[in-house]
Motif scaffolding. Structure first.
Motif, PDB file in Angstrom:
ATOM      1  N   THR A  47       0.863  -1.174   0.000  1.00  0.00           N
ATOM      2  CA  THR A  47       0.000   0.000   0.000  1.00  0.00           C
ATOM      3  C   THR A  47       0.903   1.229   0.000  1.00  0.00           C
ATOM      4  O   THR A  47       2.103   1.138   0.296  1.00  0.00           O
ATOM      5  CB  THR A  47      -0.905   0.034   1.241  1.00  0.00           C
ATOM      6  OG1 THR A  47      -0.083   0.204   2.406  1.00  0.00           O
ATOM      7  CG2 THR A  47      -1.745  -1.236   1.367  1.00  0.00           C
ATOM      8  N   THR A  48       0.331   2.373  -0.279  1.00  0.00           N
ATOM      9  CA  THR A  48       1.150   3.583  -0.273  1.00  0.00           C
ATOM     10  C   THR A  48       1.670   3.874   1.138  1.00  0.00           C
ATOM     11  O   THR A  48       2.794   4.361   1.282  1.00  0.00           O
ATOM     12  CB  THR A  48       0.357   4.786  -0.815  1.00  0.00           C
ATOM     13  OG1 THR A  48      -0.876   4.904  -0.102  1.00  0.00           O
ATOM     14  CG2 THR A  48       0.096   4.641  -2.302  1.00  0.00           C
ATOM     15  N   GLN A  49       0.912   3.547   2.167  1.00  0.00           N
ATOM     16  CA  GLN A  49       1.387   3.776   3.531  1.00  0.00           C
ATOM     17  C   GLN A  49       2.544   2.852   3.869  1.00  0.00           C
ATOM     18  O   GLN A  49       3.530   3.267   4.467  1.00  0.00           O
ATOM     19  CB  GLN A  49       0.257   3.600   4.556  1.00  0.00           C
ATOM     20  CG  GLN A  49       0.677   4.003   5.961  1.00  0.00           C
ATOM     21  CD  GLN A  49       1.101   5.458   6.046  1.00  0.00           C
ATOM     22  OE1 GLN A  49       0.322   6.349   5.744  1.00  0.00           O
ATOM     23  NE2 GLN A  49       2.349   5.720   6.440  1.00  0.00           N
TER      24      GLN A  49
ATOM     25  N   SER B 267       6.757  10.652   4.406  1.00  0.00           N
ATOM     26  CA  SER B 267       5.311  10.784   4.588  1.00  0.00           C
ATOM     27  C   SER B 267       4.590  10.179   3.384  1.00  0.00           C
ATOM     28  O   SER B 267       5.146  10.079   2.283  1.00  0.00           O
ATOM     29  CB  SER B 267       4.930  12.249   4.739  1.00  0.00           C
ATOM     30  OG  SER B 267       5.114  12.933   3.514  1.00  0.00           O
ATOM     31  N   ARG B 268       3.348   9.800   3.606  1.00  0.00           N
ATOM     32  CA  ARG B 268       2.541   9.260   2.514  1.00  0.00           C
ATOM     33  C   ARG B 268       2.348  10.300   1.411  1.00  0.00           C
ATOM     34  O   ARG B 268       2.488   9.963   0.218  1.00  0.00           O
ATOM     35  CB  ARG B 268       1.201   8.751   3.048  1.00  0.00           C
ATOM     36  CG  ARG B 268       0.382   8.030   2.010  1.00  0.00           C
ATOM     37  CD  ARG B 268      -0.899   7.451   2.627  1.00  0.00           C
ATOM     38  NE  ARG B 268      -1.790   7.033   1.582  1.00  0.00           N
ATOM     39  CZ  ARG B 268      -2.609   7.844   0.910  1.00  0.00           C
ATOM     40  NH1 ARG B 268      -2.665   9.128   1.213  1.00  0.00           N
ATOM     41  NH2 ARG B 268      -3.374   7.382  -0.046  1.00  0.00           N
TER      42      ARG B 268
ATOM     43  N   GLY C  83       3.673  11.978  -4.246  1.00  0.00           N
ATOM     44  CA  GLY C  83       4.363  12.859  -5.197  1.00  0.00           C
ATOM     45  C   GLY C  83       5.360  12.097  -6.047  1.00  0.00           C
ATOM     46  O   GLY C  83       5.463  12.322  -7.260  1.00  0.00           O
ATOM     47  N   LEU C  84       6.095  11.167  -5.435  1.00  0.00           N
ATOM     48  CA  LEU C  84       7.051  10.347  -6.192  1.00  0.00           C
ATOM     49  C   LEU C  84       6.321   9.461  -7.201  1.00  0.00           C
ATOM     50  O   LEU C  84       6.807   9.262  -8.324  1.00  0.00           O
ATOM     51  CB  LEU C  84       7.879   9.480  -5.243  1.00  0.00           C
ATOM     52  CG  LEU C  84       8.844  10.210  -4.310  1.00  0.00           C
ATOM     53  CD1 LEU C  84       9.469   9.231  -3.324  1.00  0.00           C
ATOM     54  CD2 LEU C  84       9.923  10.925  -5.107  1.00  0.00           C
ATOM     55  N   LEU C  85       5.177   8.945  -6.813  1.00  0.00           N
ATOM     56  CA  LEU C  85       4.402   8.105  -7.724  1.00  0.00           C
ATOM     57  C   LEU C  85       3.853   8.943  -8.874  1.00  0.00           C
ATOM     58  O   LEU C  85       3.921   8.525 -10.040  1.00  0.00           O
ATOM     59  CB  LEU C  85       3.248   7.419  -6.980  1.00  0.00           C
ATOM     60  CG  LEU C  85       3.631   6.477  -5.847  1.00  0.00           C
ATOM     61  CD1 LEU C  85       2.378   5.902  -5.192  1.00  0.00           C
ATOM     62  CD2 LEU C  85       4.554   5.367  -6.309  1.00  0.00           C
TER      63      LEU C  85
ATOM     64  N   ARG D 234      -3.578   2.809  -5.114  1.00  0.00           N
ATOM     65  CA  ARG D 234      -2.274   2.558  -5.727  1.00  0.00           C
ATOM     66  C   ARG D 234      -1.603   1.398  -5.004  1.00  0.00           C
ATOM     67  O   ARG D 234      -1.667   1.307  -3.779  1.00  0.00           O
ATOM     68  CB  ARG D 234      -1.385   3.802  -5.627  1.00  0.00           C
ATOM     69  CG  ARG D 234      -1.878   4.980  -6.417  1.00  0.00           C
ATOM     70  CD  ARG D 234      -0.976   6.180  -6.125  1.00  0.00           C
ATOM     71  NE  ARG D 234      -1.351   7.340  -6.874  1.00  0.00           N
ATOM     72  CZ  ARG D 234      -2.087   8.337  -6.386  1.00  0.00           C
ATOM     73  NH1 ARG D 234      -2.513   8.306  -5.156  1.00  0.00           N
ATOM     74  NH2 ARG D 234      -2.380   9.371  -7.136  1.00  0.00           N
ATOM     75  N   ARG D 235      -0.906   0.567  -5.766  1.00  0.00           N
ATOM     76  CA  ARG D 235      -0.099  -0.518  -5.202  1.00  0.00           C
ATOM     77  C   ARG D 235       1.306  -0.384  -5.768  1.00  0.00           C
ATOM     78  O   ARG D 235       1.497  -0.215  -6.978  1.00  0.00           O
ATOM     79  CB  ARG D 235      -0.670  -1.897  -5.560  1.00  0.00           C
ATOM     80  CG  ARG D 235      -2.020  -2.179  -4.918  1.00  0.00           C
ATOM     81  CD  ARG D 235      -1.883  -2.313  -3.402  1.00  0.00           C
ATOM     82  NE  ARG D 235      -3.153  -2.579  -2.766  1.00  0.00           N
ATOM     83  CZ  ARG D 235      -3.892  -1.678  -2.130  1.00  0.00           C
ATOM     84  NH1 ARG D 235      -3.476  -0.426  -2.063  1.00  0.00           N
ATOM     85  NH2 ARG D 235      -5.017  -2.005  -1.569  1.00  0.00           N
ATOM     86  N   VAL D 236       2.291  -0.463  -4.883  1.00  0.00           N
ATOM     87  CA  VAL D 236       3.698  -0.293  -5.257  1.00  0.00           C
ATOM     88  C   VAL D 236       4.388  -1.641  -5.125  1.00  0.00           C
ATOM     89  O   VAL D 236       4.334  -2.270  -4.060  1.00  0.00           O
ATOM     90  CB  VAL D 236       4.385   0.739  -4.332  1.00  0.00           C
ATOM     91  CG1 VAL D 236       5.843   0.911  -4.723  1.00  0.00           C
ATOM     92  CG2 VAL D 236       3.645   2.069  -4.362  1.00  0.00           C
ATOM     93  N   LYS D 237       5.021  -2.090  -6.193  1.00  0.00           N
ATOM     94  CA  LYS D 237       5.776  -3.345  -6.115  1.00  0.00           C
ATOM     95  C   LYS D 237       7.019  -3.107  -5.272  1.00  0.00           C
ATOM     96  O   LYS D 237       7.704  -2.095  -5.424  1.00  0.00           O
ATOM     97  CB  LYS D 237       6.179  -3.832  -7.505  1.00  0.00           C
ATOM     98  CG  LYS D 237       5.041  -4.457  -8.257  1.00  0.00           C
ATOM     99  CD  LYS D 237       5.546  -5.183  -9.480  1.00  0.00           C
ATOM    100  CE  LYS D 237       4.393  -5.882 -10.144  1.00  0.00           C
ATOM    101  NZ  LYS D 237       4.820  -6.662 -11.295  1.00  0.00           N
TER     102      LYS D 237
END
Length: 153
Positions: free
Chosen positions: A84-86, A95-96, A101-103, A117-120
């Motif tokens: 998860t983004t968190q 911070s989330r 912002g990076l995403l 959003r899901r981050v690998k």
């Protein structure tokens, strides 16, 4: 005790001492047997038998113990995990909103599942490696400039 893969284990003083002692023994074994075997037989304390572990797992375990021996918290995240983004922000220690912002600027690859959003984990680790390289290059450049200007001795 059940430990979530993403929840860091924070060693206390006794854990640091035990990790340091175990690390010495594992390093000794691995350096004495650099080419193998592919499986490592581990004796369990108090006559509870033996375990047969893949060498790669023992090498990873040595890395975990090294962090714990240094007093650092450790998490184990499968390379194909989707965070998860968190969770991703927690692993980056940002911070989330900063992570979002990076995403949004495509610094880190992600995918959408519905509106989430899901981050690998692999993408996050690649970003961390690249960021570390950028920081080192900037520090090297700054060091060279201070030497060139005669500020540092």
């Amino acid at each position: 005790m059940s430990i979530s893969a993403l929840e860091p284990v924070h060693p206390d003083h006794d854990d640091v001492v035990a990790a340091d002692a175990a690390l010495d023994r594992i390093k000794t074994y691995l350096s004495a047997h650099p080419a193998g075997p592919g499986m490592v037989r581990v004796t369990v304390a108090e006559g509870a038998g033996e375990l047969l572990l893949p060498r790669a797992a023992v090498e990873l375990f040595a890395q975990i113990l090294a962090f714990m021996a240094a007093g650092h918290g450790v998490s184990v995240v499968p390379a194909n995990a989707e965070l998860t983004t968190q969770q991703a922000a927690d692993l980056l220690n940002v911070s989330r909103p900063y992570l979002i912002g990076l995403l949004d600027t495509e610094e880190i690859e992600y995918r959408k599942v519905g509106k989430h959003r899901r981050v690998k984990a692999a993408s996050l680790l690649e970003y961390m490696r690249n960021d570390d390289q950028r920081r080192r290059a900037a520090a090297d450049e700054l060091s060279a400039l201070t030497q060139e200007m005669g500020i540092a001795e």
